[in-house]
Design a protein around this motif. Sequence first.
Motif, short mmCIF file in Angstrom:
data_model
loop_
_atom_site.label_atom_id
_atom_site.label_comp_id
_atom_site.label_asym_id
_atom_site.label_seq_id
_atom_site.Cartn_x
_atom_site.Cartn_y
_atom_site.Cartn_z
N LEU A 72 0.78 -1.10 0.14
CA LEU A 72 -0.12 -0.11 0.03
C LEU A 72 0.87 1.26 -0.01
O LEU A 72 0.54 2.26 -0.56
CB LEU A 72 -0.94 0.09 1.10
N ALA A 73 1.96 1.32 0.63
CA ALA A 73 2.83 2.22 0.62
C ALA A 73 3.50 2.59 -0.74
O ALA A 73 3.58 3.53 -1.14
CB ALA A 73 3.95 2.15 1.92
N ALA A 74 3.71 1.48 -1.65
CA ALA A 74 4.18 1.60 -2.66
C ALA A 74 3.35 2.20 -3.96
O ALA A 74 3.69 3.10 -4.34
CB ALA A 74 4.70 0.37 -3.25
N PHE A 75 2.05 1.81 -3.52
CA PHE A 75 0.98 2.12 -4.38
C PHE A 75 1.01 3.82 -3.96
O PHE A 75 0.83 4.36 -4.95
CB PHE A 75 -0.32 1.69 -4.09
N TYR A 76 0.72 4.36 -2.63
CA TYR A 76 0.43 5.75 -2.59
C TYR A 76 1.49 6.37 -2.80
O TYR A 76 1.61 7.82 -3.39
CB TYR A 76 -0.12 6.06 -1.40
#
Length: 113
Positions: free
Chosen positions: A12-16
Amino acid sequence: MINLDAADPAGLAAFYSQVLGWEVLHSTAEYAMIGDGSISLGFGLLPGYSAPGWPQEAAPKRFHLDFYVDDLEKAEAQALALGASKPAEQPSPDRWRVLLDPAGHPFDICLRS
């Protein structure tokens, strides 16, 4: 700082980080964080995490984020290419779009006035 529950904090951190163009500041299986130097978003592992869904919520919605953009079509295409999904129900598609991040959290991209 804002923290979001997640089944996959690093993912999720990579996505955002890609959606917002922010740096990944920390990333492990249990917790990840991104930031732009003035604000940070954290993603914490929650065993048994269940996405709220939208518009029919399977679990109570805990929050949603709004991001202002200059071009709705471009921002939507970018978010979808990065792994977001787009629900069929869209309350005001000329002014904003509801998208779901890879963990199922709803977020809006809103046309900057």
